[in-house]
Every structure is written in C-alpha cells, then in structure tokens.
Write a protein that holds these residues in place. Structure first.
Motif, short mmCIF file in Angstrom:
data_model
loop_
_atom_site.label_atom_id
_atom_site.label_comp_id
_atom_site.label_asym_id
_atom_site.label_seq_id
_atom_site.Cartn_x
_atom_site.Cartn_y
_atom_site.Cartn_z
N GLU A 67 0.82 -1.20 0.00
CA GLU A 67 0.00 0.00 0.00
C GLU A 67 0.86 1.26 0.00
O GLU A 67 0.56 2.24 -0.67
CB GLU A 67 -0.91 -0.03 1.22
CG GLU A 67 -1.86 1.17 1.30
CD GLU A 67 -2.77 1.09 2.50
OE1 GLU A 67 -3.60 2.01 2.67
OE2 GLU A 67 -2.63 0.13 3.27
N ASN A 83 -4.55 -0.27 -1.62
CA ASN A 83 -4.65 -1.31 -0.60
C ASN A 83 -4.97 -2.65 -1.25
O ASN A 83 -6.12 -2.97 -1.54
CB ASN A 83 -5.75 -0.94 0.41
CG ASN A 83 -5.67 -1.82 1.65
OD1 ASN A 83 -5.33 -3.00 1.55
ND2 ASN A 83 -5.97 -1.23 2.79
N THR A 105 -4.63 -5.58 0.05
CA THR A 105 -5.30 -6.51 0.97
C THR A 105 -6.81 -6.43 0.82
O THR A 105 -7.50 -7.45 0.77
CB THR A 105 -4.90 -6.19 2.43
OG1 THR A 105 -3.49 -6.30 2.55
CG2 THR A 105 -5.57 -7.16 3.39
N ASN A 106 -7.32 -5.21 0.73
CA ASN A 106 -8.76 -5.04 0.56
C ASN A 106 -9.24 -5.63 -0.75
O ASN A 106 -10.35 -6.18 -0.84
CB ASN A 106 -9.14 -3.55 0.63
CG ASN A 106 -9.02 -2.99 2.04
OD1 ASN A 106 -9.00 -3.76 3.00
ND2 ASN A 106 -8.93 -1.68 2.15
#
Length: 353
Positions: free
Chosen positions: A253, A259, A261-262
């Motif tokens: 990120e 991001n 991960t999102n």
C-alpha cells in the motif's frame, strides 16, 4: 469378477430433443450397500468429498449387484461426473453426506456429456483401470492422471528421506503439469491444478513459486474460457488465480497508494458469492426440470404422482381419488413411462424425496 463395474453411455438415435443415456454395471453387494450415486461436479475443489447437492440420481443394485441409470439429465457440454458407493448407514447417511465425509466409500471421476458411449472396466475397490471403450477420447483423462499419481506414490515410498521427498516434489510437480497439457483437455489440467495447488499437500509451495514466473496458468485460463465459456470451472479458476496472484504481489500500500489486501478480500468475497449463485442456479434448474416433468402428465396423473411421492399405496390412492385399483395401476404406469423411471424409488430420487 465381482468388483468389476461397467459404465455405459449410448447414443439415442434419431432426431430427438433430449439425448438419452444409460449407465449400468455391477458392485459387490457383500462389500457395499446397494445404493449407487451419480453426481455432477461443478466445484472442482469438491472432487474428493460427498455432497448431497451434487447428486443427480441414485440407483439401487439388485441381489446380483447389478445397477442401472437411465434418463436425459446430462448436458451437452462436457462436465465432471462421479459415481460413488459407500457404507454410511442409511439412518445416518444424510448427516455424513452433509459433512462431506464418509470414511468407508469409493468413487470414480470421469469426463462425459450427454451423447457419449462409454464402457469403463474398472473396480470401485482397487481403482485399477483396464482398456476403456469410448467415443469420447477425453473421458479417460482423469483415469490416466490417477494412474500416474499411483506411480508417483510408489516413487515416494522407495526412500523416505527428506532429500528424496524434496527431489520427488520438484520432479512430480513438473511431470504432472506437463502430463496435463499433453492430454489436451482443460478439465484434466484443472484436475491436476486442484491437486498441485491444494494448501494441504507438499506441492503448494512449488505452485506459489511457479505462479510468479510461469505463464502456464494464464494459458490454462484461456483454454478454459475458450472450451468452457461462462462455466463454473472457468469462473472459479479465474477467481482463484487472481486471488493467488495478488497475494504474491510484492507491491504494498505504501509503494503504490493502493490497498491490495482489501482487493484480495473483495475477490475472495466475490468468489463466495459466485459459488452461492452457482448452487442457487443449480437448485433453480432442478425445480424447472421438475416443473417440465410434471407438465407432461394429465391432471389426474399429477394427483397420482403427488400421492406416490407421499408413499401412498395403490389402494390408498384409489380410495383418495374414488377410482378402482386397476385404474390407479394404469395411471402409475403412465407416470413411470412419461418420467422415464421404473420404480417408486427412482421417482422419489427424481424429485429429491
């Protein structure tokens, strides 16, 4: 040979709307319960489990062990199918199947479509495969892979050292992947992929490393989308592949302002929703098949059908409808003929009763 099972598909000649199929064979009644199940596998991660939602038909073997499937359930596109037998007690079978596990069971996986004519001289018990007679050269793909995996197991048992395991992991990962490409059938490659990418086995770390640089996985997706467009197999594989690629991505990120991960979580969530949609669609198709089947019947035959599904006897049906027993028998025979079944058990299986 008591363990021999013969599975036969045949062409339905003429200009018929629905292609007919027939499966028959023998099981060992002393080894297995008499019920034989036919399932269609939409989710390749459930190849080794037992799932009631995947079962499309059940046949009961007679005293000699002979069983038979008849009907027109199969689709024109090739799919993954399974025959399985088990020794889950009947009173406890539903819970075992719901859990996706039955300790004492055997199954056979194969590729087929509704126009195939196939003979499988194989054994539920030993899984040893002989010559296969088929008009579909893809049918035996899974069987060839299983045979190669048997050779692999033997190679691992020669020496049980860590060094031997490491060498075999590298060798067999590549061997299985190359073998899948040679079969020229994306579903067979998917069968191998599901094995090599399984997080529970030793090949998973090699898969993740290979995914970083090998273009094979993207090409497999292209083959799946070309041969099986909009199928559950192609959509599921695409979602898994994208998820694994993002997990391996070195970008963070802080470096990109995005991001990841999102995004991965979103993809996983989308994959879950997609699988739920497939299950819902399958149930919806089943309800439509039931409605179309009932539409073939007269109103009186539909009443007889409902009473048969409620396990009423011919005498009970006669008294309910105020007709003679002989008239009921005539209606029952008409229902069997129109729905292409031979017994009350097959009728109940057709309507999931």
């Amino acid at each position: 040979m008591r363990y021999l099972v013969t599975l036969a598909f045949f062409f339905f000649f003429g200009n018929h709307i629905h292609a007919q199929h027939q499966f028959d064979g023998y099981i060992d009644n002393e080894r297995w319960q008499s019920d034989v199940y036919l399932s269609v596998i939409e989710d390749y991660r459930t190849l080794n489990g037992i799932n009631d939602e995947q079962i499309i038909s059940k046949a009961e073997a007679d005293t000699s062990g002979y069983f038979q499937f008849k009907g027109n359930q199969l689709e024109s596109q090739q799919k993954i199918y399974k025959l399985h037998v088990d020794n889950c007690e009947s009173y406890n079978q539903a819970s075992n199947h719901f859990d996706g596990h039955c300790a004492d069971s055997r199954d056979i996986l194969f590729i087929a479509k509704n126009t195939d004519s196939i003979t499988f001289p194989l054994s539920f018990e030993a899984q040893m495969f002989c010559d296969i007679i088929s008009n579909n050269p893809k049918t035996a793909s899974f069987i060839k892979i299983d045979s190669l995996k048997e050779e692999m197991k033997f190679a691992y048992t020669e020496f049980r050292s860590k060094a031997n395991r490491t060498l075999n992991n590298k060798k067999w990962f590549k061997t299985l992947q190359d073998f899948g490409q040679e079969l020229n059938e994306p579903l067979a490659e998917l069968y191998i992929y599901s094995f090599l990418s399984d997080r529970s086995n030793a090949f998973h770390e090699y898969y993740l490393e290979d995914l970083k640089t090998n273009t094979y996985y993207d090409k497999l997706l292209q083959r799946l989308e070309h041969d099986y467009p909009n199928s559950s197999y192609a959509n599921q594989y695409k979602a898994e592949l994208n998820s694994d690629k993002y997990i391996l991505s070195p970008t963070t990120e802080n470096e990109s302002g995005f991001n990841w991960t999102n995004l991965v979580i979103g993809l996983l969530f989308a994959s879950v929703l997609l699988n739920l949609w497939f299950v819902f669609s399958a149930k919806k198709r089943k309800r439509k098949q039931h409605t179309e089947a009932k539409d073939q019947l007269t109103k009186q035959e539909q009443k007889v059908l409902e009473l048969l599904l409620d396990e009423k006897t011919n005498k009970d049906i006669a008294e309910t409808l105020f007709v003679s027993v002989s008239t009921v028998k005539t209606h029952v025979n008409n229902v069997y003929k129109k729905l292409n079944v031979n017994s009350r058990d097959e009728l109940k299986s057709l309507f999931n009763r």
